[in-house]
Design a protein around this motif. Structure first.
Motif, PDB file in Angstrom:
ATOM      1  N   ILE A  56     -16.908  -0.980   4.612  1.00  0.00           N
ATOM      2  CA  ILE A  56     -17.561  -1.235   5.897  1.00  0.00           C
ATOM      3  C   ILE A  56     -16.581  -1.037   7.048  1.00  0.00           C
ATOM      4  O   ILE A  56     -16.901  -0.422   8.071  1.00  0.00           O
ATOM      5  CB  ILE A  56     -18.142  -2.667   5.932  1.00  0.00           C
ATOM      6  N   GLU A  57     -15.360  -1.538   6.866  1.00  0.00           N
ATOM      7  CA  GLU A  57     -14.346  -1.398   7.912  1.00  0.00           C
ATOM      8  C   GLU A  57     -14.029   0.076   8.179  1.00  0.00           C
ATOM      9  O   GLU A  57     -13.929   0.514   9.332  1.00  0.00           O
ATOM     10  CB  GLU A  57     -13.071  -2.141   7.513  1.00  0.00           C
ATOM     11  N   THR A  58     -13.865   0.844   7.087  1.00  0.00           N
ATOM     12  CA  THR A  58     -13.550   2.268   7.227  1.00  0.00           C
ATOM     13  C   THR A  58     -14.655   3.008   7.969  1.00  0.00           C
ATOM     14  O   THR A  58     -14.392   3.797   8.886  1.00  0.00           O
ATOM     15  CB  THR A  58     -13.336   2.909   5.837  1.00  0.00           C
ATOM     16  N   LEU A  59     -15.905   2.753   7.578  1.00  0.00           N
ATOM     17  CA  LEU A  59     -17.029   3.446   8.208  1.00  0.00           C
ATOM     18  C   LEU A  59     -17.242   2.991   9.648  1.00  0.00           C
ATOM     19  O   LEU A  59     -17.592   3.791  10.511  1.00  0.00           O
ATOM     20  CB  LEU A  59     -18.302   3.222   7.391  1.00  0.00           C
ATOM     21  N   THR A  60     -17.028   1.703   9.909  1.00  0.00           N
ATOM     22  CA  THR A  60     -17.160   1.198  11.280  1.00  0.00           C
ATOM     23  C   THR A  60     -16.153   1.881  12.196  1.00  0.00           C
ATOM     24  O   THR A  60     -16.476   2.283  13.313  1.00  0.00           O
ATOM     25  CB  THR A  60     -16.959  -0.330  11.316  1.00  0.00           C
ATOM     26  N   PHE A  61     -14.929   2.023  11.699  1.00  0.00           N
ATOM     27  CA  PHE A  61     -13.889   2.703  12.470  1.00  0.00           C
ATOM     28  C   PHE A  61     -14.286   4.161  12.719  1.00  0.00           C
ATOM     29  O   PHE A  61     -14.118   4.682  13.824  1.00  0.00           O
ATOM     30  CB  PHE A  61     -12.562   2.635  11.710  1.00  0.00           C
ATOM     31  N   GLU A  62     -14.830   4.812  11.686  1.00  0.00           N
ATOM     32  CA  GLU A  62     -15.215   6.222  11.809  1.00  0.00           C
ATOM     33  C   GLU A  62     -16.374   6.390  12.788  1.00  0.00           C
ATOM     34  O   GLU A  62     -16.405   7.340  13.582  1.00  0.00           O
ATOM     35  CB  GLU A  62     -15.598   6.768  10.435  1.00  0.00           C
ATOM     36  N   ILE A  63     -17.325   5.452  12.746  1.00  0.00           N
ATOM     37  CA  ILE A  63     -18.462   5.508  13.671  1.00  0.00           C
ATOM     38  C   ILE A  63     -17.992   5.316  15.114  1.00  0.00           C
ATOM     39  O   ILE A  63     -18.448   5.981  16.040  1.00  0.00           O
ATOM     40  CB  ILE A  63     -19.510   4.433  13.309  1.00  0.00           C
ATOM     41  N   ALA A  64     -17.029   4.402  15.289  1.00  0.00           N
ATOM     42  CA  ALA A  64     -16.503   4.140  16.633  1.00  0.00           C
ATOM     43  C   ALA A  64     -15.805   5.369  17.219  1.00  0.00           C
ATOM     44  O   ALA A  64     -15.770   5.562  18.438  1.00  0.00           O
ATOM     45  CB  ALA A  64     -15.538   2.961  16.588  1.00  0.00           C
ATOM     46  N   ARG A  65     -15.270   6.223  16.335  1.00  0.00           N
ATOM     47  CA  ARG A  65     -14.566   7.424  16.803  1.00  0.00           C
ATOM     48  C   ARG A  65     -15.529   8.536  17.197  1.00  0.00           C
ATOM     49  O   ARG A  65     -15.129   9.516  17.836  1.00  0.00           O
ATOM     50  CB  ARG A  65     -13.628   7.931  15.701  1.00  0.00           C
ATOM     51  N   LEU A  66     -16.790   8.403  16.806  1.00  0.00           N
ATOM     52  CA  LEU A  66     -17.764   9.448  17.133  1.00  0.00           C
ATOM     53  C   LEU A  66     -18.147   9.364  18.610  1.00  0.00           C
ATOM     54  O   LEU A  66     -18.739   8.387  19.052  1.00  0.00           O
ATOM     55  CB  LEU A  66     -19.033   9.283  16.276  1.00  0.00           C
ATOM     56  N   GLU A  67     -17.793  10.368  19.367  1.00  0.00           N
ATOM     57  CA  GLU A  67     -18.186  10.389  20.774  1.00  0.00           C
ATOM     58  C   GLU A  67     -19.593  10.950  20.927  1.00  0.00           C
ATOM     59  O   GLU A  67     -20.389  10.490  21.736  1.00  0.00           O
ATOM     60  CB  GLU A  67     -17.190  11.232  21.585  1.00  0.00           C
ATOM     61  N   SER A  68     -19.887  11.985  20.168  1.00  0.00           N
ATOM     62  CA  SER A  68     -21.227  12.571  20.165  1.00  0.00           C
ATOM     63  C   SER A  68     -21.410  13.283  18.828  1.00  0.00           C
ATOM     64  O   SER A  68     -20.446  13.607  18.145  1.00  0.00           O
ATOM     65  CB  SER A  68     -21.401  13.562  21.319  1.00  0.00           C
ATOM     66  N   ILE A  69     -22.666  13.512  18.477  1.00  0.00           N
ATOM     67  CA  ILE A  69     -22.969  14.176  17.214  1.00  0.00           C
ATOM     68  C   ILE A  69     -23.639  15.509  17.508  1.00  0.00           C
ATOM     69  O   ILE A  69     -24.703  15.550  18.131  1.00  0.00           O
ATOM     70  CB  ILE A  69     -23.883  13.309  16.333  1.00  0.00           C
ATOM     71  N   ASP A  70     -22.986  16.562  17.077  1.00  0.00           N
ATOM     72  CA  ASP A  70     -23.543  17.901  17.236  1.00  0.00           C
ATOM     73  C   ASP A  70     -24.800  18.021  16.362  1.00  0.00           C
ATOM     74  O   ASP A  70     -24.802  17.586  15.212  1.00  0.00           O
ATOM     75  CB  ASP A  70     -22.506  18.939  16.815  1.00  0.00           C
ATOM     76  N   SER A  71     -25.866  18.576  16.921  1.00  0.00           N
ATOM     77  CA  SER A  71     -27.124  18.687  16.180  1.00  0.00           C
ATOM     78  C   SER A  71     -26.955  19.501  14.902  1.00  0.00           C
ATOM     79  O   SER A  71     -27.585  19.219  13.880  1.00  0.00           O
ATOM     80  CB  SER A  71     -28.212  19.321  17.061  1.00  0.00           C
ATOM     81  N   GLU A  72     -26.066  20.497  14.948  1.00  0.00           N
ATOM     82  CA  GLU A  72     -25.836  21.310  13.758  1.00  0.00           C
ATOM     83  C   GLU A  72     -25.152  20.504  12.672  1.00  0.00           C
ATOM     84  O   GLU A  72     -25.498  20.589  11.489  1.00  0.00           O
ATOM     85  CB  GLU A  72     -24.978  22.527  14.123  1.00  0.00           C
ATOM     86  N   ASP A  73     -24.156  19.658  13.074  1.00  0.00           N
ATOM     87  CA  ASP A  73     -23.483  18.792  12.101  1.00  0.00           C
ATOM     88  C   ASP A  73     -24.468  17.803  11.497  1.00  0.00           C
ATOM     89  O   ASP A  73     -24.455  17.550  10.289  1.00  0.00           O
ATOM     90  CB  ASP A  73     -22.338  18.030  12.780  1.00  0.00           C
TER      91      ASP A  73
END
Length: 355
Positions: A56-73
């Motif tokens: 949970i900690e790892t994914l929370t950190f990764e989600i926090a780093r997401l500034e925006s999500i490219d529609s293709e990704d």
């Protein structure tokens, strides 16, 4: 100067186009983060409940780093998830070879190999996969003459619902023996698993890892016993009480947790409340959700409910250990009343009967 600026701008534009044509490959954590964000907070929070704290900690950190999500990704991640789930369904219904064959027909040979390799490297194919898809009645006929340890090993890997059917149907003289072996089972080496599979002459999925596989344990037998009928449960528990009183007590404590009190009808709860000390009840309710509290309050007089709420409020913070001890005292009272026939605790797989 203008010409230089124009050249620089053109170069930057060209570099940008070049960069856009070479998208950076996403790693597993990034894909998981994009997937959870796409699902939304409500569904993602439910998924988190089934994960370890470090995950949970790892994914929370990764989600926090997401500034925006490219529609293709996003589309690529969802497509990959769909393909993996489709492959997993094929494996569950027919094994890896069957999954590979169907994937090749729908996605092509190379794509099928990529998906299977990705899936088997991240998801362990559990032993006895073939047996888990076998009808419990047929499986019972096949294994009931086996050694109790072999039966215990197989039941530990089955879904609790199927395992409960088989355990209930075993001869009474070996039921408790099998239950005890499941409860005290810890880890089984791949070599032993492969030997059992070989003796049973079943074509099973290849073990994807040489790591020791965890199965069985007290939680496993508790989950199974919660699904068997009351008569089978009583026979097994009584036999275990004679052979291994400590193990029997540990199992009984986990058979009915305090939060399960919401499954009792109002009459049963009122009988339980007459046996419970108010101070113990106040401590027991400190850490439970409102559904459990409301169920208790509704079965008390308004004055008694008000006094109980005041006791809980004035009590202040208390140790979780004290809360759990109070809850266990109340659970013991519930089990005593059930054994005396004073109340009925509903169990899965039992028909409701009012007489």
């Amino acid at each position: 100067m203008a010409k230089a600026r124009g050249g620089a701008a053109a170069g930057a534009q060209q570099q940008q186009k070049k960069g856009s044509g070479q998208k950076k490959e996403l790693n597993g954590r990034q894909k998981a983060a994009i997937f959870l964000v796409t699902l939304g907070s409500e569904i993602s929070s439910e998924i988190f409940k089934h994960m370890r704290e470090d995950e949970i900690e790892t994914l929370t950190f990764e989600i926090a780093r997401l500034e925006s999500i490219d529609s293709e990704d996003r589309d690529r991640v969802l497509q990959e998830f769909q393909e993996l789930m489709m492959a997993q369904d094929f494996i569950t219904s027919g094994g890896i070879d069957y999954a590979r064959e169907l994937l090749e027909k729908s996605l092509g040979s190379q794509k099928a190999v990529d998906i299977i390799n990705r899936l088997t490297s991240s998801l362990q194919v559990r032993p006895f996969d073939f047996i888990r898809r076998t009808d419990p009645t047929h499986l019972l006929n096949f294994i009931q003459q086996e050694h109790p340890q072999t039966i215990a090993l197989i039941l530990a890997y089955l879904e609790p619902q199927k395992a409960s059917i088989i355990l209930s149907s075993l001869p009474h003289d070996i039921q408790s023996d099998v239950a005890k072996r499941i409860a005290t089972m810890d880890r089984t080496s791949p070599e032993v698993l492969r030997e059992v599979e070989r003796v049973l002459e079943k074509k099973l999925s290849t073990l994807s890892s040489e790591d020791y596989t965890a199965a069985g344990g007290v939680e496993s037998i508790v989950e199974i016993l919660n699904l068997v009928d009351r008569s089978t449960e009583k026979t097994i528990i009584e036999s275990l009480e004679e052979e291994d009183p400590e193990l029997a007590e540990d199992i009984k404590k986990r058979m009915f947790v305090f939060e399960d009190i919401v499954m009792l009808d109002d009459r049963a709860i009122q009988k339980v409340l007459r046996e419970v000390d108010t101070s113990e009840l106040a401590k027991a309710l400190k850490s439970v959700d409102t559904e459990v509290q409301d169920k208790i309050f509704r079965n008390m007089s308004k004055r008694a409910a008000t006094l109980l709420k005041e006791d809980m409020e004035y009590m202040g913070p208390i140790r979780m250990k004290d809360v759990e001890e109070s809850q266990q005292k109340i659970v013991s009272i519930i089990r005593k009343l059930e054994e005396q026939g004073e109340i009925v605790v509903a169990r899965a797989g039992e028909d409701e009967l009012v007489v």
